[in-house]
Design a protein around this motif. Structure first.
Motif, PDB file in Angstrom:
ATOM      1  N   THR A 138       0.109  10.960   9.958  1.00  0.00           N
ATOM      2  CA  THR A 138      -0.932  10.010   9.572  1.00  0.00           C
ATOM      3  C   THR A 138      -1.120   9.927   8.059  1.00  0.00           C
ATOM      4  O   THR A 138      -2.051   9.262   7.585  1.00  0.00           O
ATOM      5  N   LEU A 139      -0.246  10.578   7.311  1.00  0.00           N
ATOM      6  CA  LEU A 139      -0.296  10.477   5.851  1.00  0.00           C
ATOM      7  C   LEU A 139       0.288   9.148   5.410  1.00  0.00           C
ATOM      8  O   LEU A 139       1.156   8.577   6.089  1.00  0.00           O
ATOM      9  N   PRO A 140      -0.140   8.622   4.272  1.00  0.00           N
ATOM     10  CA  PRO A 140       0.409   7.343   3.796  1.00  0.00           C
ATOM     11  C   PRO A 140       1.881   7.485   3.426  1.00  0.00           C
ATOM     12  O   PRO A 140       2.329   8.581   3.054  1.00  0.00           O
ATOM     13  N   PRO A 141       2.655   6.406   3.520  1.00  0.00           N
ATOM     14  CA  PRO A 141       4.068   6.473   3.153  1.00  0.00           C
ATOM     15  C   PRO A 141       4.234   6.909   1.701  1.00  0.00           C
ATOM     16  O   PRO A 141       3.494   6.483   0.816  1.00  0.00           O
ATOM     17  N   GLY A 142       5.209   7.758   1.478  1.00  0.00           N
ATOM     18  CA  GLY A 142       5.448   8.280   0.139  1.00  0.00           C
ATOM     19  C   GLY A 142       6.134   9.622   0.209  1.00  0.00           C
ATOM     20  O   GLY A 142       6.733   9.979   1.229  1.00  0.00           O
ATOM     21  N   PRO A 143       6.050  10.398  -0.839  1.00  0.00           N
ATOM     22  CA  PRO A 143       6.709  11.716  -0.852  1.00  0.00           C
ATOM     23  C   PRO A 143       6.215  12.641   0.248  1.00  0.00           C
ATOM     24  O   PRO A 143       6.958  13.489   0.723  1.00  0.00           O
ATOM     25  N   THR A 144       4.952  12.487   0.640  1.00  0.00           N
ATOM     26  CA  THR A 144       4.410  13.362   1.681  1.00  0.00           C
ATOM     27  C   THR A 144       4.680  12.861   3.089  1.00  0.00           C
ATOM     28  O   THR A 144       4.431  13.578   4.057  1.00  0.00           O
ATOM     29  N   ASN A 145       5.149  11.649   3.226  1.00  0.00           N
ATOM     30  CA  ASN A 145       5.497  11.085   4.538  1.00  0.00           C
ATOM     31  C   ASN A 145       6.703  10.168   4.348  1.00  0.00           C
ATOM     32  O   ASN A 145       6.564   8.989   4.025  1.00  0.00           O
ATOM     33  N   GLN A 146       7.877  10.707   4.565  1.00  0.00           N
ATOM     34  CA  GLN A 146       9.113   9.983   4.325  1.00  0.00           C
ATOM     35  C   GLN A 146       9.635   9.264   5.568  1.00  0.00           C
ATOM     36  O   GLN A 146      10.660   8.597   5.501  1.00  0.00           O
ATOM     37  N   LEU A 147       8.927   9.399   6.695  1.00  0.00           N
ATOM     38  CA  LEU A 147       9.394   8.771   7.931  1.00  0.00           C
ATOM     39  C   LEU A 147       9.415   7.241   7.850  1.00  0.00           C
ATOM     40  O   LEU A 147      10.371   6.620   8.330  1.00  0.00           O
ATOM     41  N   PRO A 148       8.397   6.553   7.291  1.00  0.00           N
ATOM     42  CA  PRO A 148       8.456   5.081   7.210  1.00  0.00           C
ATOM     43  C   PRO A 148       9.700   4.572   6.497  1.00  0.00           C
ATOM     44  O   PRO A 148      10.329   3.598   6.944  1.00  0.00           O
ATOM     45  N   ALA A 149      10.080   5.206   5.389  1.00  0.00           N
ATOM     46  CA  ALA A 149      11.285   4.786   4.675  1.00  0.00           C
ATOM     47  C   ALA A 149      12.531   5.063   5.506  1.00  0.00           C
ATOM     48  O   ALA A 149      13.481   4.265   5.512  1.00  0.00           O
ATOM     49  N   LEU A 150      12.528   6.186   6.235  1.00  0.00           N
ATOM     50  CA  LEU A 150      13.673   6.513   7.083  1.00  0.00           C
ATOM     51  C   LEU A 150      13.841   5.489   8.201  1.00  0.00           C
ATOM     52  O   LEU A 150      14.964   5.058   8.503  1.00  0.00           O
ATOM     53  N   LEU A 151      12.748   5.080   8.822  1.00  0.00           N
ATOM     54  CA  LEU A 151      12.819   4.088   9.898  1.00  0.00           C
ATOM     55  C   LEU A 151      13.325   2.748   9.378  1.00  0.00           C
ATOM     56  O   LEU A 151      14.140   2.086  10.031  1.00  0.00           O
ATOM     57  N   ALA A 152      12.851   2.345   8.213  1.00  0.00           N
ATOM     58  CA  ALA A 152      13.313   1.080   7.639  1.00  0.00           C
ATOM     59  C   ALA A 152      14.808   1.131   7.336  1.00  0.00           C
ATOM     60  O   ALA A 152      15.539   0.164   7.610  1.00  0.00           O
ATOM     61  N   ASP A 153      15.273   2.263   6.807  1.00  0.00           N
ATOM     62  CA  ASP A 153      16.710   2.401   6.532  1.00  0.00           C
ATOM     63  C   ASP A 153      17.516   2.382   7.825  1.00  0.00           C
ATOM     64  O   ASP A 153      18.605   1.802   7.881  1.00  0.00           O
ATOM     65  N   ALA A 154      16.971   3.020   8.873  1.00  0.00           N
ATOM     66  CA  ALA A 154      17.688   3.056  10.151  1.00  0.00           C
ATOM     67  C   ALA A 154      17.802   1.662  10.756  1.00  0.00           C
ATOM     68  O   ALA A 154      18.878   1.259  11.221  1.00  0.00           O
ATOM     69  N   ILE A 155      16.717   0.901  10.758  1.00  0.00           N
ATOM     70  CA  ILE A 155      16.758  -0.448  11.325  1.00  0.00           C
ATOM     71  C   ILE A 155      17.684  -1.347  10.526  1.00  0.00           C
ATOM     72  O   ILE A 155      18.435  -2.150  11.084  1.00  0.00           O
ATOM     73  N   HIS A 156      17.650  -1.193   9.204  1.00  0.00           N
ATOM     74  CA  HIS A 156      18.536  -1.992   8.340  1.00  0.00           C
ATOM     75  C   HIS A 156      19.996  -1.672   8.637  1.00  0.00           C
ATOM     76  O   HIS A 156      20.839  -2.582   8.735  1.00  0.00           O
ATOM     77  N   LEU A 157      20.305  -0.395   8.821  1.00  0.00           N
ATOM     78  CA  LEU A 157      21.688   0.009   9.061  1.00  0.00           C
ATOM     79  C   LEU A 157      22.155  -0.349  10.461  1.00  0.00           C
ATOM     80  O   LEU A 157      23.294  -0.797  10.659  1.00  0.00           O
ATOM     81  N   PHE A 158      21.275  -0.171  11.462  1.00  0.00           N
ATOM     82  CA  PHE A 158      21.677  -0.389  12.851  1.00  0.00           C
ATOM     83  C   PHE A 158      21.747  -1.861  13.232  1.00  0.00           C
ATOM     84  O   PHE A 158      22.408  -2.206  14.220  1.00  0.00           O
ATOM     85  N   SER A 159      21.048  -2.734  12.504  1.00  0.00           N
ATOM     86  CA  SER A 159      20.928  -4.127  12.935  1.00  0.00           C
ATOM     87  C   SER A 159      21.719  -5.115  12.095  1.00  0.00           C
ATOM     88  O   SER A 159      21.785  -6.296  12.437  1.00  0.00           O
ATOM     89  N   ARG A 160      22.313  -4.668  10.980  1.00  0.00           N
ATOM     90  CA  ARG A 160      23.046  -5.592  10.119  1.00  0.00           C
ATOM     91  C   ARG A 160      24.510  -5.189  10.029  1.00  0.00           C
ATOM     92  O   ARG A 160      24.893  -4.081  10.356  1.00  0.00           O
ATOM     93  N   GLY A 161      25.306  -6.109   9.603  1.00  0.00           N
ATOM     94  CA  GLY A 161      26.716  -5.821   9.407  1.00  0.00           C
ATOM     95  C   GLY A 161      27.557  -6.240  10.596  1.00  0.00           C
ATOM     96  O   GLY A 161      27.064  -6.551  11.684  1.00  0.00           O
ATOM     97  N   TYR A 162      28.852  -6.238  10.367  1.00  0.00           N
ATOM     98  CA  TYR A 162      29.789  -6.702  11.393  1.00  0.00           C
ATOM     99  C   TYR A 162      29.791  -5.789  12.609  1.00  0.00           C
ATOM    100  O   TYR A 162      29.960  -6.237  13.731  1.00  0.00           O
TER     101      TYR A 162
END
Length: 491
Positions: A138-162
């Motif tokens: 429940t911490l805000p996104p940032g150095p103390t909560n890196q999960l939001p950035a990880l999820l965004a990277d995962a969706i970007h990687l899994f959903s784009r590209g050939y």
């Protein structure tokens, strides 16, 4: 002598029949335990050769789930990872969340492995389903909560590209920070633009979200930019979400805009509103219909502002509807069977899912039936009737029990559905009791059941006196009383 390798297209369905890894450490083998060896067979296949590793990886990484479980009396969380295929799933548990990484699961974890671009197998190309649930930080996104950035990277990687294959995204956490999913929504909002004009079709076709993903206007604005979806599921829909779905397209309004459903009407074939749907009124439900010409599956949760007339008047306008899910509650002014047959038939309906509360049903039964020594009513006759072939004569011995309001209601609403093949009845109280048994003590369960039974009895008594449907204010007041009594019971 060189043994010829089995072709990839043959190996894949063979390995899909192997059980998924068990929760025990994968490198630990006990050859006296044949069951454990069978559970580890898929993992062992991935180590046998390069060809088998690629095939096994497609099965292991097909569905990735991140589930943080809350610990009692502690502020730590456990991270679960499950290896899933279309046959079922078995959880492979990590010990604890990695507290040094603030909100991320501890390695090794399928999500972290799939994001490893240095891997020779490129496992991110295998991910087709991504599920995020549990108690997130429940911490805000940032150095103390890196999960939001990880999820965004995962969706970007899994959903784009050939080679991207992400077809289904499910974000249903029990708790999280309000901004946890915003970065992921920004990635999704640009997904359709990325595939616009491309020869490669957009792989993502299904979204399953709860209120944490659409509880403010900024989130729904980003969601409404996603295109090409075939299936949408919303848990506990909010008014801001419903406004985004239908928009504000009115004649003479300079600020009018078309809703999200208008943009999806060519592709959408499944739409599901589950759990609490109190914000869906008759007017909102009717506003959906013009944008659902190809809809085949529809689910509507509990909403006491919707009567049978409101629901089935709308459903009868969906000519291609094959599967319907509704939440039943007792209505004393429900129309007679002839109205359902003549005015609201569902000729293409094949599957009917009905959620109900066994406590409410028990309170609605005649007093003589409750006090009698008759065996418990299982509603099995409804299932037998649904499976009867059209040219078969239904035996009178299997006639529905008229004393059961639920059976009588199901018979009434399906008389105009000759193609019906299956009726599925789901007891919400039974599912709820199973969940509570895992996390609560026996005394707490009994106290909560007593409070719930009292609330349900009060609802039925109010109906008997008024002779009309429930109003949202009555239910909200009853739920507030229930929460207050539960708090006192816990103290």
């Amino acid at each position: 002598m060189v043994v010829p390798m089995i072709p990839f297209d043959i190996l894949l369905p063979i390995l899909e029949y192997l059980p998924l890894p068990d929760p025990s450490p994968l490198l630990r083998h006990d050859f006296q335990d044949s069951q454990r060896n069978t559970r580890n067979a898929l993992f062992c296949c991935s180590l046998a050769s390069r060809e088998l590793s690629q095939v096994a990886g497609r099965v292991l990484y097909r569905s990735v789930e991140l589930n943080f479980r809350a610990k009692k009396n502690l502020y730590q969380t456990d991270a679960e990872s499950s290896w899933t295929n279309q046959k079922g799933k078995l959880a492979f548990h990590d010990d604890e969340a990695d507290l040094n990484e603030y909100g991320l699961p501890a390695a090794p974890h399928p999500l972290l492995s799939a994001l490893d671009l240095k891997s020779l197998n490129a496992t991110y190309t295998y991910v087709q389903n991504l599920h995020i649930t549990g108690y997130l930080s429940t911490l805000p996104p940032g150095p103390t909560n890196q999960l939001p950035a990880l999820l965004a990277d995962a969706i970007h990687l899994f959903s784009r590209g050939y080679q991207a294959k992400l077809q289904s995204l499910r974000f249903t956490p029990e708790s999280c920070h309000p901004q946890t999913f915003v970065q992921s929504l920004e990635v999704l909002s640009k997904l359709s633009e990325y595939f616009l004009g491309s020869t490669v079709p957009q792989p993502l076709c299904e979204l399953h979200l709860n209120h944490h993903a659409f509880d403010d206007e900024n989130k729904t604005r980003l969601l409404a930019q996603v295109r090409g979806l075939k299936k949408l599921t919303f848990e506990n829909s909010t008014r801001v979400l419903l406004q985004a779905l239908v928009g504000n397209d009115k004649e003479g309004n300079e600020t009018s805009n078309k809703g999200w459903l208008c943009s999806l009407q060519k592709d959408l074939i499944e739409l599901h509103f589950t759990n609490n749907c109190g914000s869906i009124t008759p007017g909102v439900l009717n506003s959906f219909i013009p944008y659902l010409p190809h809809l085949e599956c529809f689910t509507l949760g509990i909403s006491y502002s919707l009567a049978d007339k409101d629901v089935f008047t709308a459903l009868a306008k969906l000519n291609k509807l094959k599967s319907v899910g509704v939440r039943w509650y007792l209505q004393l002014n429900s129309p007679p069977p002839s109205v359902f047959i003549e005015e609201w038939p569902l000729p293409a309906l094949k599957v009917l899912n009905v959620w109900y509360s066994s406590r409410s049903l028990q309170a609605a039964l005649p007093r003589g039936i409750v006090r009698s020594n008759r065996p418990p009513h299982t509603h099995e006759n409804m299932r037998l009737r649904a499976r009867t072939e059209p040219d078969e004569v239904f035996d009178d011995a299997y006639d529905a029990d008229d004393s059961c309001p639920l059976c009588a209601w199901v018979t009434k609403v399906t008389d105009g559905s000759p193609a019906l093949r299956e009726v599925i009845l789901i007891d919400e109280d039974e599912d709820r009791d199973e969940e509570v048994d895992e996390t609560s003590d026996t005394d707490e369960i009994e106290e909560e059941d007593e409070v719930q039974a009292k609330v349900e009895a009060d609802r039925v008594m109010w109906m008997m006196r008024q002779g009309t449907n429930f109003g949202e204010s009555i239910i909200e007041e009853a739920e507030e009383d229930q929460e207050g009594e539960l708090d006192l019971a816990e103290q």
